[in-house]
Design an enzyme around this catalytic site. Structure first.
Site, PDB file in Angstrom:
ATOM      1  N   HIS B  62       0.696  -1.193  -0.035  1.00  0.00           N
ATOM      2  CA  HIS B  62      -0.053   0.100   0.027  1.00  0.00           C
ATOM      3  C   HIS B  62       0.881   1.268   0.006  1.00  0.00           C
ATOM      4  O   HIS B  62       2.166   1.112   0.060  1.00  0.00           O
ATOM      5  CB  HIS B  62      -1.022  -0.119   1.109  1.00  0.00           C
ATOM      6  CG  HIS B  62      -0.243   0.049   2.273  1.00  0.00           C
ATOM      7  ND1 HIS B  62       0.596  -0.906   2.862  1.00  0.00           N
ATOM      8  CD2 HIS B  62      -0.575   0.965   3.522  1.00  0.00           C
ATOM      9  CE1 HIS B  62       0.831  -0.294   4.340  1.00  0.00           C
ATOM     10  NE2 HIS B  62       0.296   0.634   4.561  1.00  0.00           N
ATOM     11  N   HIS B  64       1.418   3.840   1.911  1.00  0.00           N
ATOM     12  CA  HIS B  64       1.962   4.647   3.327  1.00  0.00           C
ATOM     13  C   HIS B  64       3.286   4.786   3.115  1.00  0.00           C
ATOM     14  O   HIS B  64       3.913   3.371   2.724  1.00  0.00           O
ATOM     15  CB  HIS B  64       1.281   3.939   4.506  1.00  0.00           C
ATOM     16  CG  HIS B  64       0.211   4.425   4.823  1.00  0.00           C
ATOM     17  ND1 HIS B  64      -0.852   3.662   5.646  1.00  0.00           N
ATOM     18  CD2 HIS B  64      -0.793   5.620   4.604  1.00  0.00           C
ATOM     19  CE1 HIS B  64      -1.926   4.277   5.888  1.00  0.00           C
ATOM     20  NE2 HIS B  64      -2.134   5.468   5.311  1.00  0.00           N
ATOM     21  N   ASP B  66       5.992   4.431   4.700  1.00  0.00           N
ATOM     22  CA  ASP B  66       6.970   3.393   5.375  1.00  0.00           C
ATOM     23  C   ASP B  66       6.752   1.953   4.593  1.00  0.00           C
ATOM     24  O   ASP B  66       7.504   1.042   5.036  1.00  0.00           O
ATOM     25  CB  ASP B  66       6.500   3.029   6.808  1.00  0.00           C
ATOM     26  CG  ASP B  66       5.085   2.735   6.917  1.00  0.00           C
ATOM     27  OD1 ASP B  66       4.032   3.279   6.374  1.00  0.00           O
ATOM     28  OD2 ASP B  66       4.649   1.945   7.968  1.00  0.00           O
ATOM     29  N   HIS B  67       5.856   1.921   3.544  1.00  0.00           N
ATOM     30  CA  HIS B  67       6.021   0.851   2.867  1.00  0.00           C
ATOM     31  C   HIS B  67       6.403   0.779   1.373  1.00  0.00           C
ATOM     32  O   HIS B  67       7.003  -0.214   0.543  1.00  0.00           O
ATOM     33  CB  HIS B  67       4.513   0.090   2.773  1.00  0.00           C
ATOM     34  CG  HIS B  67       4.210  -0.603   4.173  1.00  0.00           C
ATOM     35  ND1 HIS B  67       4.154  -1.712   4.459  1.00  0.00           N
ATOM     36  CD2 HIS B  67       3.814   0.184   5.208  1.00  0.00           C
ATOM     37  CE1 HIS B  67       3.678  -1.802   5.873  1.00  0.00           C
ATOM     38  NE2 HIS B  67       3.672  -0.802   6.314  1.00  0.00           N
ATOM     39  N   HIS B 142      -7.352  -1.561   5.921  1.00  0.00           N
ATOM     40  CA  HIS B 142      -6.309  -0.591   6.449  1.00  0.00           C
ATOM     41  C   HIS B 142      -7.136   0.718   6.204  1.00  0.00           C
ATOM     42  O   HIS B 142      -8.060   0.959   5.323  1.00  0.00           O
ATOM     43  CB  HIS B 142      -5.071  -0.759   5.927  1.00  0.00           C
ATOM     44  CG  HIS B 142      -4.123   0.063   6.581  1.00  0.00           C
ATOM     45  ND1 HIS B 142      -3.967   0.130   7.943  1.00  0.00           N
ATOM     46  CD2 HIS B 142      -2.789   0.882   6.122  1.00  0.00           C
ATOM     47  CE1 HIS B 142      -2.961   0.842   8.428  1.00  0.00           C
ATOM     48  NE2 HIS B 142      -2.518   1.237   7.475  1.00  0.00           N
ATOM     49  N   ASP B 212      -0.364  -4.329   7.819  1.00  0.00           N
ATOM     50  CA  ASP B 212      -1.012  -3.124   8.179  1.00  0.00           C
ATOM     51  C   ASP B 212      -2.554  -3.553   7.787  1.00  0.00           C
ATOM     52  O   ASP B 212      -3.005  -3.067   6.779  1.00  0.00           O
ATOM     53  CB  ASP B 212      -0.847  -2.119   6.948  1.00  0.00           C
ATOM     54  CG  ASP B 212       0.598  -1.321   7.652  1.00  0.00           C
ATOM     55  OD1 ASP B 212       1.472  -2.208   8.157  1.00  0.00           O
ATOM     56  OD2 ASP B 212       1.036  -0.268   7.596  1.00  0.00           O
ATOM     57  N   HIS B 270       6.352  -4.842  12.063  1.00  0.00           N
ATOM     58  CA  HIS B 270       5.794  -3.477  11.950  1.00  0.00           C
ATOM     59  C   HIS B 270       5.407  -2.964  13.474  1.00  0.00           C
ATOM     60  O   HIS B 270       4.293  -2.150  13.946  1.00  0.00           O
ATOM     61  CB  HIS B 270       4.320  -3.601  11.257  1.00  0.00           C
ATOM     62  CG  HIS B 270       4.137  -2.249  10.683  1.00  0.00           C
ATOM     63  ND1 HIS B 270       3.102  -1.259  11.173  1.00  0.00           N
ATOM     64  CD2 HIS B 270       4.392  -1.746   9.653  1.00  0.00           C
ATOM     65  CE1 HIS B 270       2.788  -0.678  10.741  1.00  0.00           C
ATOM     66  NE2 HIS B 270       3.469  -0.441   9.602  1.00  0.00           N
TER      67      HIS B 270
END
Lengths: 304, 304
Positions: B62, B64, B66-67, B142, B212, B270
């Site tokens: 996805h 976000h 941090d990914h 999410h 997530d 995570h």
């Protein structure tokens, strides 16, 4: 006044273990200014105890990834950590588009305002003028629009000669005028000339940041007499053809830039990943300009 | 057949020293598959000796940061290091827009082709089906469109019983048919049933990556009987309200997911930056599902 730079990254575009792409944190009078923000800059700030929350201004030289790919992550973290105070951002115009598209798709609305000013790599211009410093762009010659940044301290106040002040028992309310150069008239009518009460201020110091550029005289006038000059030195001079092809500078040329512009000190960085050991780059720059240091991760240099 | 995962990042969005945001490298039969690519993933690959040039497929769960914020830097480095072989990329549709805008403004034309397939978080679908594995999306819940990924080995061939093969002196050209279940007719006309010559194949192994998500039963059917289940465990269960608000899972819930879906092993990751020490998260998950491990940087887990 505190004026120092901490190096967060020293590598150029291809990654190398234990070096990070370009970023530097300037501390000027306890205000933090970030210059460039390569991938991993947040981690480097944690490593070297630079408080990201204290950054007030961020300057991005150009849109090659090794100079800005850490920015969206940094902005997101500031947001998640509750920042509400404004952030001032300077860089090429498309930078905001790049940031906004990523915030849009992550459905993030930053809790703090960003005041963005686009840089124009074709002219030099003042970006910021506050109580401590003036920051102006340095137009450089790279493959894409690129500016360096010149940080110049404001002209300082004159320095009171403490023993003379005490001797004459000059009251505190007069100090501000004396620092600006006024004479002092004593209660008995005697006029004391300012130059008997104060000393010349320290020379304003300056930090010239020249990132990613073909070596050339076009920006030399502007960076003349820098207290500290940071100049990229991607290659050894044996690779001058590659440097010219990619619009980069060699360590020898960085030394020449410092010599010709009468810098007091030279920092070199943006090293190609091919150099596992940096001593040859340092030696080469020092062969021209002895007062050179490697701008490597974790080092702090006082601008003095 | 080799089937193992190396953890490159274990942290969630806000950075913490010495942890990196999410990324995992799967080695399946010596082909490398990258799952998510948080900022700094390139440095982590250098650190743990994962050859970036060998990555063939990248899966992004996805958008976000941090990914995926390490992806553009990784693509640029592959380009600068001379990659020409194709790369297969899977992720939410806007991912290509985010990549392309950054390549455009850095004036970079990648030397290698990217074959992009957009994921659809509302359905489960097969993304890849090759000689070794089938990869399908796991629709998760999410705050923005998010999928996990299920890697299932293909059904393996039957295993020859070497001593029986030698005893009957069965020629090599027959082996392929025997592995598929055929009987063997000897030169004297005797028929040897396949089950006297071969053993059942090893169970196909699977790796379910659930990144997530709000804890929920909607994806349990699909991940049932995973050899190894990776499940996010951002918070301790004391913070269940925060987990629900942010659409994340607690360590206790991750243990429950493993228990209810009959996983053989659970990996949790995570982790929120608030947990300096991860042992409480591990203990909490193990209180429900004992065969749990922390998916932390540098650890390699064999899927067996």
């Amino acid at each position: 006044m505190r004026f120092e730079v901490t190096i967060l990254g020293s590598s150029s575009a291809t990654p190398i273990y234990n070096r990070n792409p370009t970023s530097q944190a300037l501390n000027i009078n306890d205000h933090l200014y970030l210059i460039d923000c390569g991938e991993g800059t947040q981690q480097q700030m944690l490593r070297f105890d630079i408080k990201a929350s204290r950054i007030s201004h961020i300057f991005i030289s150009h849109l090659h990834g090794d100079h800005y790919l850490g920015l969206v992550g940094l902005l997101s973290s500031l947001h998640l950590n509750g920042r509400t105070k404004p952030l001032y951002l300077y860089g090429p115009a498309p930078l905001m588009e790049i940031i906004e598209i990523q915030l849009k798709y992550s459905e993030t609305t930053l809790q703090f305002p960003i005041t963005f000013k686009a840089t124009d790599a074709s002219i030099k211009e003042v970006l910021l003028d506050n109580q401590d410093i003036i920051v102006e762009t340095i137009p450089l010659q790279h493959r894409i629009a690129t500016t360096g940044f010149l940080f110049r301290q404001k002209k300082r106040s004159r320095k009171l000669i403490k023993e003379r002040i005490d001797q004459l028992a000059i009251p505190v309310p007069y100090f501000s005028a004396l620092k600006k150069g006024a004479d002092y008239t004593a209660p008995d009518g005697t006029i004391h000339k300012n130059d008997t009460l104060t000393l010349d201020p320290d020379e304003p110091r300056s930090y010239a940041y020249c990132s990613d550029t073909l070596y050339g005289e076009s920006y030399f006038d502007q960076i003349t007499d820098a207290t500290v000059l940071y100049h990229e030195a991607t290659f050894l001079h044996a690779m001058i053809d590659r440097a010219n092809d990619t619009h980069h500078t060699t360590a020898l040329q960085a030394g020449e830039a410092a010599l010709k512009t009468n810098a007091k000190k030279l920092l070199i960085g943006h090293f190609s990943a091919r150099y596992k050991n940096l001593i040859e780059l340092l030696d080469e720059a020092r062969s021209i300009f002895p007062n050179t240091e490697l701008a490597i991760e974790g080092k702090t240099f006082v601008i003095e």
